[in-house]
Scaffold this motif. Sequence first.
Motif, PDB file in Angstrom:
ATOM      1  N   ARG A 112       7.338 -34.286  21.654  1.00 26.61           N
ATOM      2  CA  ARG A 112       6.004 -34.001  21.116  1.00 26.61           C
ATOM      3  C   ARG A 112       5.964 -32.639  20.439  1.00 26.61           C
ATOM      4  O   ARG A 112       5.429 -32.497  19.323  1.00 26.61           O
ATOM      5  N   LEU A 113       6.554 -31.651  21.067  1.00 28.06           N
ATOM      6  CA  LEU A 113       6.543 -30.300  20.507  1.00 28.06           C
ATOM      7  C   LEU A 113       7.377 -30.213  19.235  1.00 28.06           C
ATOM      8  O   LEU A 113       7.023 -29.486  18.302  1.00 28.06           O
ATOM      9  N   GLU A 127      15.161 -27.178  30.473  1.00 29.17           N
ATOM     10  CA  GLU A 127      13.949 -26.421  30.778  1.00 29.17           C
ATOM     11  C   GLU A 127      13.774 -25.233  29.825  1.00 29.17           C
ATOM     12  O   GLU A 127      12.651 -24.919  29.396  1.00 29.17           O
ATOM     13  N   LYS A 168       7.779 -34.195  26.434  1.00 31.20           N
ATOM     14  CA  LYS A 168       7.179 -32.938  25.985  1.00 31.20           C
ATOM     15  C   LYS A 168       7.979 -32.329  24.841  1.00 31.20           C
ATOM     16  O   LYS A 168       7.409 -31.823  23.866  1.00 31.20           O
ATOM     17  N   LEU A 218      10.291 -24.138  22.847  1.00 30.06           N
ATOM     18  CA  LEU A 218       9.377 -24.844  21.956  1.00 30.06           C
ATOM     19  C   LEU A 218       7.920 -24.580  22.306  1.00 30.06           C
ATOM     20  O   LEU A 218       7.061 -24.478  21.412  1.00 30.06           O
ATOM     21  N   GLU A 219       7.632 -24.470  23.583  1.00 34.28           N
ATOM     22  CA  GLU A 219       6.251 -24.207  24.004  1.00 34.28           C
ATOM     23  C   GLU A 219       5.775 -22.844  23.530  1.00 34.28           C
ATOM     24  O   GLU A 219       4.640 -22.692  23.052  1.00 34.28           O
ATOM     25  N   ASN A 220       6.637 -21.846  23.671  1.00 35.95           N
ATOM     26  CA  ASN A 220       6.243 -20.455  23.415  1.00 35.95           C
ATOM     27  C   ASN A 220       6.744 -19.910  22.087  1.00 35.95           C
ATOM     28  O   ASN A 220       6.472 -18.754  21.747  1.00 35.95           O
ATOM     29  N   LEU A 243      12.623 -26.532  26.440  1.00 35.85           N
ATOM     30  CA  LEU A 243      11.188 -26.819  26.477  1.00 35.85           C
ATOM     31  C   LEU A 243      10.373 -25.538  26.378  1.00 35.85           C
ATOM     32  O   LEU A 243       9.415 -25.449  25.588  1.00 35.85           O
ATOM     33  N   SER A 244      10.739 -24.538  27.155  1.00 38.36           N
ATOM     34  CA  SER A 244      10.028 -23.254  27.126  1.00 38.36           C
ATOM     35  C   SER A 244      10.088 -22.619  25.739  1.00 38.36           C
ATOM     36  O   SER A 244       9.110 -22.043  25.257  1.00 38.36           O
ATOM     37  N   GLU A 286       5.074 -31.504  16.584  1.00 34.73           N
ATOM     38  CA  GLU A 286       3.963 -30.587  16.331  1.00 34.73           C
ATOM     39  C   GLU A 286       4.425 -29.320  15.612  1.00 34.73           C
ATOM     40  O   GLU A 286       3.711 -28.796  14.754  1.00 34.73           O
ATOM     41  N   ARG A 287       5.603 -28.828  15.971  1.00 34.65           N
ATOM     42  CA  ARG A 287       6.093 -27.570  15.404  1.00 34.65           C
ATOM     43  C   ARG A 287       6.864 -27.766  14.093  1.00 34.65           C
ATOM     44  O   ARG A 287       7.158 -26.812  13.403  1.00 34.65           O
TER      45      ARG A 287
END
Length: 312
Positions: A18-19, A277, A15, A283-285, A280-281, A22-23
């Motif tokens: 991938r992020l 974790e 993940k 990059l997600e947000n 990941l958070s 994408e970012r």
Amino acid sequence: MEEVQTGHREALAEKVERLKRERGAVVLAHYYVPAETQRLADYVGDSFYLARLAKTLDASIIVLCGVSFMAESVKLLNPARRVLMPETAADCPMAHMVRQEDVDRVRAEVADLAVVAYVNTTAEVKRWADVCVTSSNAIKVVRELPEKNILFIPDMNLGRYVAEQVPEKHVILNRGYCPTHNKIGLAQVEALELAHPDALILAHPECTREVLDEADFIGSTKQIIERIATGEEREFIVLTVVGVADQIERRSEGQGKRIYFPEPAPVCPNMAMVTPEKLLSCLENMAGEVALPAEPQRAVKPLERMLELAGR
């Protein structure tokens, strides 16, 4: 259970990768964050390496896995880019251990003075300084300065070590310190020496003088890793934050070397907060964005002078 944990780590890593794509993000990590976080980074290094590297990257987003002063420095050197921190509460106590009134007083009382700020300081403190340094370049930069008198802030342990290596300068110390390195005591070192009499002792200059007196080698985090990786010895006592162990193992793979840390193992509680974790958070947000500090030009000038002097 181990298979479940392995599966979780692999899924998280996928993940993150991938992020990042994408970012359009690049992830930088300090040696002191958890090993699992370091393994997800594009670049791992000490504060000088990361500061210098940040200026060369063309990524639109930089994620800094470390503490707040590091992210501030990256933002100062890259004001047009987005800089994110996975854990915004990760701070460095030493970065705040100096008062402006003390700096102003010394400036008023001492002629031919340069204020040298360890990079482990807030952007506000950097504005009071003439040049920044890291543990890897402090001796070189101080030696290069034309001023005879040096006010070294905030770390008294690193400042004292620099003063001993550059006796031609008069170094004035401030009473700041790294809590994690300052806790490494002589009794812990002596216990390791008794248990491993043939081991080479390597210490970070943020340690106290009595601990440094026991060391065979004193250097920055990167210098310690390099010394172990290239050394012919087989046993090493390492007096710095245990987060360096992963990079030591990677650089020394297959060499049969053994590494020993003090007990209890030195852990920086702030660096330990920067978990996979949270990366990941982040990059997600797209969370944890670092704002450009006040008066950025005054704060960036000492950093740029450091890069200039250290590169000579």
